[in-house]
Design an enzyme around this catalytic site. Structure first.
Site, mmCIF file in Angstrom:
data_model
loop_
_atom_site.group_PDB
_atom_site.id
_atom_site.type_symbol
_atom_site.label_atom_id
_atom_site.label_comp_id
_atom_site.label_asym_id
_atom_site.label_seq_id
_atom_site.Cartn_x
_atom_site.Cartn_y
_atom_site.Cartn_z
ATOM 1 N N GLU A 139 44.755 53.989 46.812
ATOM 2 C CA GLU A 139 44.708 55.262 47.539
ATOM 3 C C GLU A 139 43.247 55.597 47.809
ATOM 4 O OE1 GLU A 139 47.112 58.201 45.526
ATOM 5 O OE2 GLU A 139 48.763 56.786 45.248
ATOM 6 N N GLY A 366 21.893 25.913 58.395
ATOM 7 C CA GLY A 366 20.912 26.647 59.196
ATOM 8 C C GLY A 366 21.542 27.280 60.420
ATOM 9 N N GLU A 390 43.413 42.109 44.947
ATOM 10 C CA GLU A 390 44.127 41.739 43.718
ATOM 11 C C GLU A 390 43.206 41.828 42.503
ATOM 12 O OE1 GLU A 390 46.933 42.141 45.552
ATOM 13 O OE2 GLU A 390 47.707 41.113 43.792
#
Lengths: 413, 364
Positions: A139, A366, A390
């Site tokens: 939440e 690179g 998770e």
């Protein structure tokens, strides 16, 4: 007997999935990396057929096992799961997440659902059109501290009424809105009861009062949707609370612990996807090095190794280490052993390894590594989620430490 | 099928070794390190477990078991969990027995395996590493040249275990493009054993630098006679063994620091309840398990007869790195106390540092 030889079935499955990843997923990996890209329907439709078949098979096997009251030879369902995930994620981690299945909702229902609930909620993944399952825990005001669930479930006659806001729901849009899927939602019956009040509920797609607010714009795994979802007087049947009657009615933390058991299965899965991404970067790196005539000499004495050889050998070792920890945690599930420690070990290791290995590949190559002409920069972005969802790296270390030291969550927080 | 479960037999062996470790090896780890010597009694006691003898064919008086690299790795880890120097010493008969069983001629087996099926411990000894940072295990600077009906050896070796005994030294030298082994008696003309070598760690194990100046051995003393040996396989079996020992050292340091962290209090609580310590311990535990699985996989490939050189390299390098880091972290967890010789972790750190340099110190 200690053995690293996969069964013939597992080997075949790996080869098949690798082909799928290479021929069907990889070619569209770049185009699916855009925030508003079309879903990878070829992959979705293709995978749906095998997901349906696997679902039917495993349901039949479970029934048979129950009837005969014993196991039908050695099991490797979880080894198969991590193998499949590893290969699909090698193709592309975001597209892998679009694979239509019960997903984390499936893990939760398998872990704590009653037989009736398994039948009612999971049967849809063996028939009809492609569907998704998702899990809504996080939440806006909490992430790792799952005891802080503020979404409420209030009983009203034969229904639960859910109210609250969930964020970071992986595949939430597909599960809640774009298919007749399911969502497992963590909500509290009593905020004052702490963990004991937290239960999980199944909400079917299209239930009035559940609204997907949009899709997050993310660093990586952009092929897959991550959704905020609001529950506004969302009514679901009373029997949609996950678990047996005892769990449902108990004032203890059985419900919470049951829900946490979901992670024992989902962490090896996340670790496997991280290993897949790391292997993709490693394979791509070695392919380019080979074209440039740079061969990795595993036999050379240490003092003769070039910096690149040293890096590549160490990357390979770390990827293999993460892979073996992942396999061990999956194997333990197949053996019906408690694997919470090993699942967190695998997840923590895979999270850091895939993050570092993909970064190293970009560094070694690179300009090629940084360019969007190649996939290395994408793999580096995709890899990072492994160390976040998770349970972050730190939460998994905390779990490992508690088990190692034999400390409760109160003693070591 | 993939499995992470040792067989019942392997579990029983590990249990027996673990008892020896708790009762005799661990308590002696510090005294032996300080004395620079290992009492014969420990070696005899370990010898009674038949860890090496088991793998010697019955016709030579042994147990006739097939030497499994996986079993060897399990045993090596458990012994080194007690102490690295003692583990190498206890398994040193394998320095001869394994190459002989894999490559020796009948005559060599009859002659050289005999001491290792006795009740009393007899040491094995191999000479491989050379005192140069340029040492290349696949092309040692020490040479063996065919001359007449024998060979002449020239060169210098270090880290040669020279536990008291009569058994010869198995010297590995470049011969043409390959590496071959030669049994050199300790009193051979031209061989100088400069005993009393002192290193950072492994202090309990008596080792020597040796000089080979025109040392002559007969053709019959070449490991495997005319056929010679497959050195690649020997190197793999050796490196897996040492890597397994490295896992044991790391686990020992982890366990020691873990227990310490639960006992030691700071600011009124055990330091293990602080994330800075707890996370370090968690990472150590993860890396010890990861290293062990890499060792198992390499050992398993050897047992399956598959090419294992890549996996051995991955395991060896990872273990060298992991063992060093884990033992270093263990010292760190103990803080200043970790630096004092009262605690074993500083010894584990000194021993672990050797893992990337030592070679052919044991076989599985």
């Amino acid at each position: 007997m200690i053995s690293f030889k996969p069964s013939a079935a597992l080997e075949n499955m790996r080869n098949l999935l690798h082909m799928v990843a290479e021929n069907q997923i990889r070619p569209v990996a770049r185009q699916c990396d855009h925030h508003d890209a079309e879903k990878p329907w070829d992959h979705i439709n293709f995978m749906w057929e095998s997901v349906k078949a696997r679902g039917t098979e495993s349901a039949a096997a479970a029934k048979k096992e129950k009837k005969e009251k014993k196991a039908d030879g050695p099991r490797e369902g979880n080894m198969q799961m991590v193998t499949i995930i590893e290969e699909l994620a090698w193709g592309d981690a975001g597209i892998y997440l679009c694979t239509p299945n019960a997903g984390l909702a499936g893990f939760a229902i398998e872990a704590v659902g009653t037989p009736e609930q398994k039948e009612r909620f999971l049967k849809r993944f063996t028939e009809g059109e492609p569907k998704w399952g998702a899990m809504a825990i996080t939440e806006p005001h909490f992430g790792s501290d799952t005891s802080q669930v503020a979404t409420t479930a209030v009983r009203d006659g034969d229904e639960w009424v859910l109210n609250g806001t969930k964020i970071f729901v992986t595949s939430g849009l597909m599960a809640a809105q774009e298919s007749p899927g399911i969502l497992v939602v963590w909500a509290t019956l009593d905020k004052n009861a702490g963990r004991a009040g937290i239960k999980s509920f199944v909400v079917e797609a299209g239930t009035p009062g559940m609204k997907v607010l949009g899709v997050e714009d993310k660093l990586g795994i952009r092929a897959n949707d991550t959704a905020p979802i609001v529950f506004d007087n969302c009514r679901i049947p009373i029997e949609n609370i996950l678990g047996s009657a005892e769990v449902v009615q108990s004032s203890g933390t059985a419900g919470f612990k049951g829900a946490m058991a979901t992670f024992d299965a989902s962490r090896p899965a996340v670790a496997a996807s991280g290993v897949g991404v790391a292997q993709a970067a490693l394979d791509g790196l070695k392919e380019i090095l080979e074209k440039e005539g740079i061969e990795i000499r595993y036999d050379a004495p240490d003092h003769e190794l070039t910096a690149i050889e040293r890096d590549v050998i160490d990357m390979e070792a770390q990827v293999q280490a993460a892979r073996l920890l992942t396999y061990r945690s999956a194997w333990m599930m197949d053996e019906r052993r408690h694997n919470a420690l090993e699942a967190s070990m695998a997840k923590a290791k895979a999270g850091s390894v895939t993050t570092k290995v993909t970064q190293k590949a970009v560094e070694i190559l690179g300009p090629l590594g940084y360019s969007q002409k190649h996939l290395f920069e994408k793999w580096m972005r995709d890899a990072k989620i492994t160390d976040l969802y998770e349970g972050t790296q730190q939460i998994n270390l905390l779990i490992v430490a508690r088990r190692l030291l034999d400390y409760s969550s109160k003693a070591l927080s | 099928m993939i499995s992470f479960e040792p067989s019942d037999e392997q579990k029983a062996i590990v249990e027996a070794v673990s008892r020896l470790v708790e009762k005799e090896v661990r308590p002696q780890a510090r005294p032996c390190d300080q004395a620079g010597a290992i009492p014969q009694a420990i070696l005899d006691s370990a010898n009674s477990l038949g860890l090496v003898m088991t793998n010697i064919p019955e016709q030579y008086g042994g147990g006739g078991e097939n030497a499994s690299a996986v079993t060897g790795a399990l045993v090596a880890e458990e012994l080194a969990y007690g102490d690295l120097a003692l583990a190498i010493a206890i398994l040193s008969p394998g320095l001869h027995a394994t190459p002989l069983v894999l490559a020796g001629t009948d005559a060599q087996k009859t002659k050289h395996l005999a001491p290792f099926v006795e009740e009393r411990f007899a040491p094995g000894s191999a000479a491989f590493v050379e005192p140069s940072f340029r040492f290349d295990p696949r092309r040692p600077a020490t040479t063996a040249k065919r001359e007449g009906d024998g060979y002449v050896l020239e060169g210098r070796k270090c880290f040669v275990p020279v536990l008291a005994g009569e058994t010869p030294i198995l010297v590995f030298a470049s011969e043409g493009d390959g590496v071959q082994g030669f049994f050199v008696p300790r009193d051979a003309a031209g061989l100088t054993i400069e005993a009393g070598e002192r290193n950072m760690g492994l202090l309990a194990l008596p080792t020597a630098e040796i000089a080979l100046a025109g040392v002559r051995v007969s053709a019959a003393d070449r490991l495997g006679g005319e056929k010679g040996c497959d050195f690649r396989l020997l190197l793999d079996r050796s490196r897996v063994g040492l890597a397994a020992m490295g896992v044991g050292v790391a686990r020992a340091a982890l366990d020691y620091s873990k227990e310490y962290a639960k006992e030691r209090t700071a600011f009124g609580v055990p330091i293990a309840t602080k994330q800075a310590i707890a996370f370090m311990l968690a990472e150590m535990a993860i890396d010890v398990d990861a290293a062990r699985l890499l060792v198992w996989e390499a050992a398993w490939r050897i047992d399956e007869g598959l090419d294992a050189s890549r996996e051995v390299t991955l395991a060896r390098r990872t273990v060298a790195d992991t063992a060093l880091r884990v033992t270093d972290c263990a010292v760190q967890v103990l803080g200043g106390h970790g630096y004092i010789r009262e605690h074993l972790v500083e010894q584990h750190l000194r021993n672990a540092r050797g893992l990337s340099t030592l070679d052919l110190m044991t076989f599985v």
